[in-house]
Design a protein around this motif. Structure first.
Motif, PDB file in Angstrom:
ATOM      1  N   LEU A 112       0.863  -1.212  -0.006  1.00  0.00           N
ATOM      2  CA  LEU A 112       0.151   0.041   0.097  1.00  0.00           C
ATOM      3  C   LEU A 112       0.875   1.345   0.080  1.00  0.00           C
ATOM      4  O   LEU A 112       1.839   1.414   0.740  1.00  0.00           O
ATOM      5  CB  LEU A 112      -0.696  -0.125   1.100  1.00  0.00           C
ATOM      6  N   ILE A 113       0.421   2.135  -0.977  1.00  0.00           N
ATOM      7  CA  ILE A 113       1.084   3.660  -0.919  1.00  0.00           C
ATOM      8  C   ILE A 113       0.065   4.455  -0.545  1.00  0.00           C
ATOM      9  O   ILE A 113      -1.007   4.436  -0.850  1.00  0.00           O
ATOM     10  CB  ILE A 113       1.777   4.146  -2.218  1.00  0.00           C
ATOM     11  N   SER A 138       1.811   3.957 -12.099  1.00  0.00           N
ATOM     12  CA  SER A 138       1.126   3.713 -13.434  1.00  0.00           C
ATOM     13  C   SER A 138       2.175   3.123 -14.624  1.00  0.00           C
ATOM     14  O   SER A 138       1.884   2.459 -15.340  1.00  0.00           O
ATOM     15  CB  SER A 138       0.366   4.914 -13.959  1.00  0.00           C
ATOM     16  N   ALA A 139       3.398   3.536 -14.394  1.00  0.00           N
ATOM     17  CA  ALA A 139       4.407   2.958 -15.355  1.00  0.00           C
ATOM     18  C   ALA A 139       4.855   1.463 -14.898  1.00  0.00           C
ATOM     19  O   ALA A 139       5.636   1.091 -15.705  1.00  0.00           O
ATOM     20  CB  ALA A 139       5.863   3.846 -15.169  1.00  0.00           C
ATOM     21  N   MET A 140       4.390   1.124 -13.929  1.00  0.00           N
ATOM     22  CA  MET A 140       4.906  -0.239 -13.151  1.00  0.00           C
ATOM     23  C   MET A 140       3.866  -1.252 -14.048  1.00  0.00           C
ATOM     24  O   MET A 140       2.728  -0.926 -14.463  1.00  0.00           O
ATOM     25  CB  MET A 140       4.721  -0.622 -11.869  1.00  0.00           C
ATOM     26  N   PRO A 141       4.306  -2.489 -14.288  1.00  0.00           N
ATOM     27  CA  PRO A 141       3.488  -3.563 -14.718  1.00  0.00           C
ATOM     28  C   PRO A 141       1.910  -3.690 -13.868  1.00  0.00           C
ATOM     29  O   PRO A 141       2.202  -3.505 -12.683  1.00  0.00           O
ATOM     30  CB  PRO A 141       4.230  -4.767 -14.730  1.00  0.00           C
ATOM     31  N   LYS A 142       1.063  -3.901 -14.235  1.00  0.00           N
ATOM     32  CA  LYS A 142      -0.154  -3.974 -13.637  1.00  0.00           C
ATOM     33  C   LYS A 142      -0.224  -5.037 -12.367  1.00  0.00           C
ATOM     34  O   LYS A 142      -0.629  -4.696 -11.125  1.00  0.00           O
ATOM     35  CB  LYS A 142      -1.545  -4.260 -14.402  1.00  0.00           C
ATOM     36  N   GLU A 143       0.557  -6.153 -12.797  1.00  0.00           N
ATOM     37  CA  GLU A 143       0.467  -7.099 -11.431  1.00  0.00           C
ATOM     38  C   GLU A 143       1.563  -6.541 -10.342  1.00  0.00           C
ATOM     39  O   GLU A 143       1.227  -7.412  -9.406  1.00  0.00           O
ATOM     40  CB  GLU A 143       0.891  -8.547 -12.403  1.00  0.00           C
ATOM     41  N   GLN A 144       2.289  -5.715 -10.719  1.00  0.00           N
ATOM     42  CA  GLN A 144       3.360  -5.331  -9.791  1.00  0.00           C
ATOM     43  C   GLN A 144       2.853  -4.078  -8.724  1.00  0.00           C
ATOM     44  O   GLN A 144       3.529  -3.796  -7.582  1.00  0.00           O
ATOM     45  CB  GLN A 144       4.604  -5.232 -10.191  1.00  0.00           C
ATOM     46  N   ARG A 145       1.763  -3.621  -9.402  1.00  0.00           N
ATOM     47  CA  ARG A 145       1.283  -2.217  -8.675  1.00  0.00           C
ATOM     48  C   ARG A 145       0.834  -2.419  -7.178  1.00  0.00           C
ATOM     49  O   ARG A 145      -0.208  -3.283  -7.082  1.00  0.00           O
ATOM     50  CB  ARG A 145       0.362  -1.341  -9.801  1.00  0.00           C
ATOM     51  N   PRO A 146       1.144  -1.774  -6.333  1.00  0.00           N
ATOM     52  CA  PRO A 146       0.669  -1.606  -5.105  1.00  0.00           C
ATOM     53  C   PRO A 146      -0.665  -0.782  -5.017  1.00  0.00           C
ATOM     54  O   PRO A 146      -0.869   0.064  -6.100  1.00  0.00           O
ATOM     55  CB  PRO A 146       1.641  -1.047  -4.106  1.00  0.00           C
ATOM     56  N   VAL A 147      -1.641  -0.901  -4.068  1.00  0.00           N
ATOM     57  CA  VAL A 147      -2.687  -0.146  -3.968  1.00  0.00           C
ATOM     58  C   VAL A 147      -2.255   1.214  -3.645  1.00  0.00           C
ATOM     59  O   VAL A 147      -1.227   1.539  -2.852  1.00  0.00           O
ATOM     60  CB  VAL A 147      -3.543  -0.635  -2.826  1.00  0.00           C
ATOM     61  N   VAL A 148      -2.938   2.402  -4.154  1.00  0.00           N
ATOM     62  CA  VAL A 148      -2.478   3.698  -3.969  1.00  0.00           C
ATOM     63  C   VAL A 148      -3.927   4.313  -3.101  1.00  0.00           C
ATOM     64  O   VAL A 148      -4.688   4.484  -3.888  1.00  0.00           O
ATOM     65  CB  VAL A 148      -2.220   4.404  -5.074  1.00  0.00           C
ATOM     66  N   ASN A 149      -3.606   4.739  -2.031  1.00  0.00           N
ATOM     67  CA  ASN A 149      -4.830   5.264  -1.454  1.00  0.00           C
ATOM     68  C   ASN A 149      -4.459   6.912  -1.138  1.00  0.00           C
ATOM     69  O   ASN A 149      -3.377   7.063  -0.518  1.00  0.00           O
ATOM     70  CB  ASN A 149      -5.261   4.828   0.164  1.00  0.00           C
ATOM     71  N   CYS A 150      -5.500   7.842  -1.570  1.00  0.00           N
ATOM     72  CA  CYS A 150      -4.929   8.974  -1.228  1.00  0.00           C
ATOM     73  C   CYS A 150      -5.987   9.860  -0.552  1.00  0.00           C
ATOM     74  O   CYS A 150      -7.131   9.513  -0.142  1.00  0.00           O
ATOM     75  CB  CYS A 150      -5.486   9.492  -2.768  1.00  0.00           C
ATOM     76  N   VAL A 151      -5.333  10.813   0.130  1.00  0.00           N
ATOM     77  CA  VAL A 151      -5.882  11.738   0.889  1.00  0.00           C
ATOM     78  C   VAL A 151      -6.489  13.025   0.185  1.00  0.00           C
ATOM     79  O   VAL A 151      -5.474  13.558  -0.756  1.00  0.00           O
ATOM     80  CB  VAL A 151      -5.213  12.251   2.083  1.00  0.00           C
ATOM     81  N   ALA A 152      -7.517  13.491   0.180  1.00  0.00           N
ATOM     82  CA  ALA A 152      -8.209  14.571  -0.658  1.00  0.00           C
ATOM     83  C   ALA A 152      -9.161  15.355   0.489  1.00  0.00           C
ATOM     84  O   ALA A 152      -9.683  14.824   1.475  1.00  0.00           O
ATOM     85  CB  ALA A 152      -9.016  13.997  -1.735  1.00  0.00           C
ATOM     86  N   PHE A 153      -8.757  16.794   0.315  1.00  0.00           N
ATOM     87  CA  PHE A 153      -9.703  17.505   1.259  1.00  0.00           C
ATOM     88  C   PHE A 153      -9.855  18.987   0.687  1.00  0.00           C
ATOM     89  O   PHE A 153     -10.293  19.960   1.153  1.00  0.00           O
ATOM     90  CB  PHE A 153      -9.110  17.812   2.645  1.00  0.00           C
ATOM     91  N   SER A 154     -10.001  19.084  -0.615  1.00  0.00           N
ATOM     92  CA  SER A 154     -10.461  20.287  -1.349  1.00  0.00           C
ATOM     93  C   SER A 154     -11.751  20.269  -1.074  1.00  0.00           C
ATOM     94  O   SER A 154     -12.584  19.500  -0.889  1.00  0.00           O
ATOM     95  CB  SER A 154      -9.893  20.083  -2.881  1.00  0.00           C
ATOM     96  N   LYS A 155     -12.406  21.390  -1.563  1.00  0.00           N
ATOM     97  CA  LYS A 155     -13.757  22.189  -0.992  1.00  0.00           C
ATOM     98  C   LYS A 155     -14.643  20.980  -1.630  1.00  0.00           C
ATOM     99  O   LYS A 155     -15.744  20.449  -1.290  1.00  0.00           O
ATOM    100  CB  LYS A 155     -14.066  23.352  -1.359  1.00  0.00           C
TER     101      LYS A 155
END
Length: 219
Positions: A112-113, A138-155
């Motif tokens: 996880l990132i 996104s440049a990594m092979p699909k099978e090697q990609r970690p999950v990316v969870n993002c923080v967002a707080f714009s209005k």
């Protein structure tokens, strides 16, 4: 992949409000190994304490110490200071920045990132950091990609992105979270945030008890 989390934010204190409880929970309940890659020392911050705690020369070292104290409160085991300059992430060479992140991913193999959602995180450094993470993964092979969870707080983030994909109840880890926030005393006055309340007030607990993330969906 192992139970390893890579956190990528640009400034000391970015970890405190939106992720500290989640990280403490994952560390203490699941034994997660967390690496925090902090891209800058936040040396261009306008806040220097109230009353004044630092000046432009001494602020970077103070913020480094505050970051260390915050990470101890959370339980983060590995802090990487990446040495970039505050308020310049959007101007950094993309190949250099993406290469730096790819090297971390290759070394750590995170499952996880956690980063900022590009375009929905208010500060240019936040958006540029999230964009770099998204480009790199996104440049990594699909099978090697970690999950990316993002923080967002714009209005308007929920209106555009929809409801968060992940909601984490961190009530049991509020002492860790509050400790993380209080560690950054040059940036935040905890007493001012509480106003006439205390940390044990139910309204305060409710306010800080849920952390939310949007999972980035790659094409």
């Amino acid at each position: 992949m192992n139970n390893r989390i890579l956190v990528v934010f640009p400034h000391p204190d970015d970890e405190s409000f939106g992720t500290s409880g989640t990280l403490a929970k994952r560390i203490h309940e699941e034994g997660a190994q967390v690496t925090y890659a902090c891209l800058t020392l936040g040396e261009m911050a306008r806040n220097m304490g109230k009353p004044l705690m630092a000046n432009r020369i001494t602020l970077p070292e103070l913020r480094k110490k505050e970051l260390a104290a915050s990470c101890r409160s959370i339980g983060i085991q590995d802090v990487r200071l990446m040495g970039l300059h505050d308020k310049t992430i959007e101007f950094e060479d993309q190949k250099m920045l993406d290469g730096m992140l790819r090297n971390l991913i290759d070394e750590l193999q995170p499952s996880l990132i956690i980063t900022f959602y590009p375009g929905y995180s208010v500060h240019p450094d936040h958006d540029a950091t999230g964009a770099a993470v998204v480009r790199t993964v996104s440049a990594m092979p699909k099978e090697q990609r970690p999950v990316v969870n993002c923080v967002a707080f714009s209005k308007d983030c929920e209106k555009i992105l929809g409801k968060p994909d992940v909601l984490v109840d961190v009530r049991d880890y509020l002492p860790n979270k509050f400790g993380s926030i209080k560690a950054h005393s040059s940036q935040f006055r905890w007493k001012d945030m509480l106003g006439s309340y205390t940390e044990n007030d139910e309204g305060i607990k409710k306010r800080f008890s849920t952390e939310r993330f949007w999972t980035y969906h790659f094409e």
